[in-house]
Write an enzyme that holds these catalytic residues in place. Structure first.
Site, short mmCIF file in Angstrom:
data_model
loop_
_atom_site.label_atom_id
_atom_site.label_comp_id
_atom_site.label_asym_id
_atom_site.label_seq_id
_atom_site.Cartn_x
_atom_site.Cartn_y
_atom_site.Cartn_z
N SER A 148 2.49 -7.80 7.84
CA SER A 148 2.29 -8.20 6.35
C SER A 148 1.94 -9.74 6.02
O SER A 148 1.07 -10.04 6.44
CB SER A 148 3.39 -7.70 5.78
OG SER A 148 3.47 -7.35 4.20
N LYS A 163 -0.90 -12.00 8.14
CA LYS A 163 -1.92 -12.78 7.41
C LYS A 163 -1.66 -14.26 8.18
O LYS A 163 -2.71 -14.76 8.47
CB LYS A 163 -1.75 -13.19 5.75
CG LYS A 163 -1.52 -11.75 5.07
CD LYS A 163 -1.32 -12.13 3.42
CE LYS A 163 -0.42 -11.17 2.59
NZ LYS A 163 -0.95 -9.73 2.67
N HIS A 170 4.95 0.90 5.07
CA HIS A 170 4.76 -0.34 5.46
C HIS A 170 5.95 -0.90 6.38
O HIS A 170 6.82 -1.04 5.66
CB HIS A 170 4.62 -1.10 4.04
CG HIS A 170 4.34 -2.64 4.19
ND1 HIS A 170 3.02 -3.02 4.65
CD2 HIS A 170 5.09 -3.80 3.91
CE1 HIS A 170 3.07 -4.34 4.66
NE2 HIS A 170 4.07 -4.79 4.06
N TRP A 221 -1.20 -0.05 -0.28
CA TRP A 221 -1.04 -1.43 -1.10
C TRP A 221 -1.85 -2.57 -0.23
O TRP A 221 -2.58 -3.42 -0.83
CB TRP A 221 0.22 -2.00 -1.24
CG TRP A 221 0.37 -3.14 -1.98
CD1 TRP A 221 1.05 -4.45 -1.73
CD2 TRP A 221 0.02 -3.30 -3.47
NE1 TRP A 221 0.92 -5.10 -2.81
CE2 TRP A 221 0.42 -4.96 -3.64
CE3 TRP A 221 -0.50 -2.66 -4.60
CZ2 TRP A 221 0.39 -5.39 -5.09
CZ3 TRP A 221 -0.59 -3.19 -5.64
CH2 TRP A 221 -0.31 -4.50 -6.13
C1 GTR Z 1 3.83 -7.54 -0.66
C2 GTR Z 1 2.61 -8.49 -0.71
C3 GTR Z 1 1.75 -7.97 0.43
C4 GTR Z 1 2.54 -8.13 1.59
C5 GTR Z 1 3.85 -7.76 1.65
C6 GTR Z 1 4.86 -8.24 2.74
O1 GTR Z 1 4.77 -7.63 -1.66
O2 GTR Z 1 1.87 -7.84 -2.25
O3 GTR Z 1 0.60 -8.76 0.23
O4 GTR Z 1 2.48 -9.28 2.07
O5 GTR Z 1 4.38 -8.08 0.38
O6 GTR Z 1 4.82 -9.19 3.26
O7 GTR Z 1 5.72 -7.51 2.88
#
Ligand code: GTR
Length: 414
Positions: free
Chosen positions: A254, A258, A395, A345
């Site tokens: 996540s 990045k 996720h 997402w």
């Molecule tokens: C979310 C964000 C994502 C992702 C995620 C995470 O809220 O919108 O870009 O980075 O968090 O890191 O779990």
């Protein structure tokens, strides 16, 4: 949109319908800003350098020159960790100067049975080193931690109850059994993950103006700061004769996916880069209007990117780069992108396509990337030097993802 409406409390347009994705045109990874087409491997380094500086200037921010790169010190070595399966070390790496430096606590596991230097996975964790394992003798994270049902933290202070709360994301014994080491550190050691967290973190320590410092639009954001910490952890791993320093895979989930991508893009010593569900600002194409958008991420997490990136919130097509070019910066080293079916997402298809568009750079450099533009079936790992899978579910970084990463690492690091 249904369930996804819950993720969009702000008045920011979000699309999660494939047929509603408008046409978009990506910048070409193999065309320089001056229009010159890159046609040979010899020409790639110049384009690569140009892309790194475009990502610094417009997205992640420039890491200040002259930051210290200091060796750490071993705080503890246990030869009998995990029931004798692991040699475990705790190492502290000073990220800043002075008598009270910002410290990155690196937790390293190596297979006890190893007879030669081991390849190793390095990844930042979300909630503290004490959450990746149920072992009771890992110190709790020192600074600010996120409040989370999973960890039971409600006051931003790590507690005993949160031990092992993220262990499912870190199948340490399985990794060791496959002959790899695992090194991890809490990302909040470098900078706490909230807008303003920089004041107590490395960005604050490095800023001339201290907590009152005003950043320039091109200056570094939090993702760049965390990626810098990964490079300092790599320095440390390369000092360890029991680790094969040429075989360090950087991995993240996540926001930390990045971060792993940006670390692997900047720092070519990373032998393999793995971005688990890295989404917007990670592997996912910014111009593809699906899931999280530039506007939304700049609104929710203004501290992650640099100031200039905000200029693109309402005009992403003016960005001089897109995320396939970030993936391409890893070339010719292997890169792996992964998605989860329900993680709309993060735009699974946009993550795949980014790897596909990066593949032309791999081909130029004599490697094969992803097989084609068609989205693969669930639970199948595709691609050569650009790997990809999408698994069912939500996720998270899971044991299923790790099995694919271990297979990919076997192919490329063995
Ligand atoms: C979310 C964000 C994502 C992702 C995620 C995470 O809220 O919108 O870009 O980075 O968090 O890191 O779990």
């Amino acid at each position: 949109m249904g369930a996804w409406a819950a993720q969009t409390p702000m008045a920011v347009p979000i699309n999660e319908v494939e047929s509603a994705v408008p046409h978009y045109t990506l910048p070409e990874a193999l065309t320089r800003q001056n229009g010159q087409r890159i046609t040979s491997p010899q020409q790639w380094p110049r384009r690569r350098a140009e892309l790194v500086s475009l990502f610094e200037e417009h997205v992640y921010g420039r890491i200040p020159a002259g930051l210290p790169r200091q060796p750490g010190w071993i705080v503890e070595t246990r030869k009998d960790a995990l029931g004798g399966k692991a040699i475990r070390q705790r190492i502290q790496i000073p990220l800043s100067k002075g008598p009270h430096p910002i410290l990155l606590d690196l937790l390293v596991y190596r297979p006890a049975a190893a007879t030669k230097p081991v390849p190793i996975f390095l990844g930042l964790n979300f909630d503290g080193n004490h959450t990746v394992t149920a072992e009771t003798d890992i110190p709790l994270a020192r600074g600010w931690v996120a409040n989370r049902p999973r960890s039971g933290v409600t006051n931003h202070v790590a507690n005993e109850g949160s031990r092992g709360s993220d262990a499912a994301a870190w199948p340490i014994e399985r990794i060791l059994e496959r002959g790899y080491g695992l090194a991890t550190a809490y990302y909040g050691d470098a900078e706490a993950d909230f807008d303003g967290g920089w004041k107590q973190g490395l960005r604050g320590a490095a800023a001339a103006g201290g907590p009152e410092h005003r950043f320039q639009p091109g200056d570094w954001g939090a993702i760049a700061t965390w990626s810098w910490a990964l490079s300092r952890a790599l320095d440390q791993l390369q000092l360890d004769p029991a680790v094969d320093g040429r075989k360090v895979a950087v991995l993240g989930h996540s926001r930390l996916g990045k971060t792993a991508l940006w670390a692997g893009a900047r720092d070519t010593r990373f032998a393999l880069v793995i971005a688990n569900e890295s989404g917007e600002g990670g592997a996912a194409l910014a111009r593809r209007f699906f899931g999280e958008t530039t506007l939304r991420i700049n609104t929710s997490f203004p501290h992650w990117f640099n100031g200039r990136f905000k200029d693109y919130s309402h005009r992403v097509t003016d960005l001089p780069v897109d995320q396939h070019e970030l993936v391409a910066l890893v070339a010719p080293r292997p890169v792996y992108i992964a998605s989860a079916e329900e993680d709309r997402w993060a735009d699974p298809k946009g993550e795949y396509l980014s790897g596909w568009h990066a593949s032309e750079v791999y081909r130029l450099l004599g490697k094969d990337g992803l097989p084609g533009p068609d989205y693969p079936a669930l639970n199948v790992s595709v691609g050569e030097s650009v790997g990809y899978h999408v698994r069912p579910g939500a996720h998270a970084l899971t044991a299923v993802d790790w099995e694919f990463y271990l297979q990919f690492a076997d192919r490329h690091l063995r």
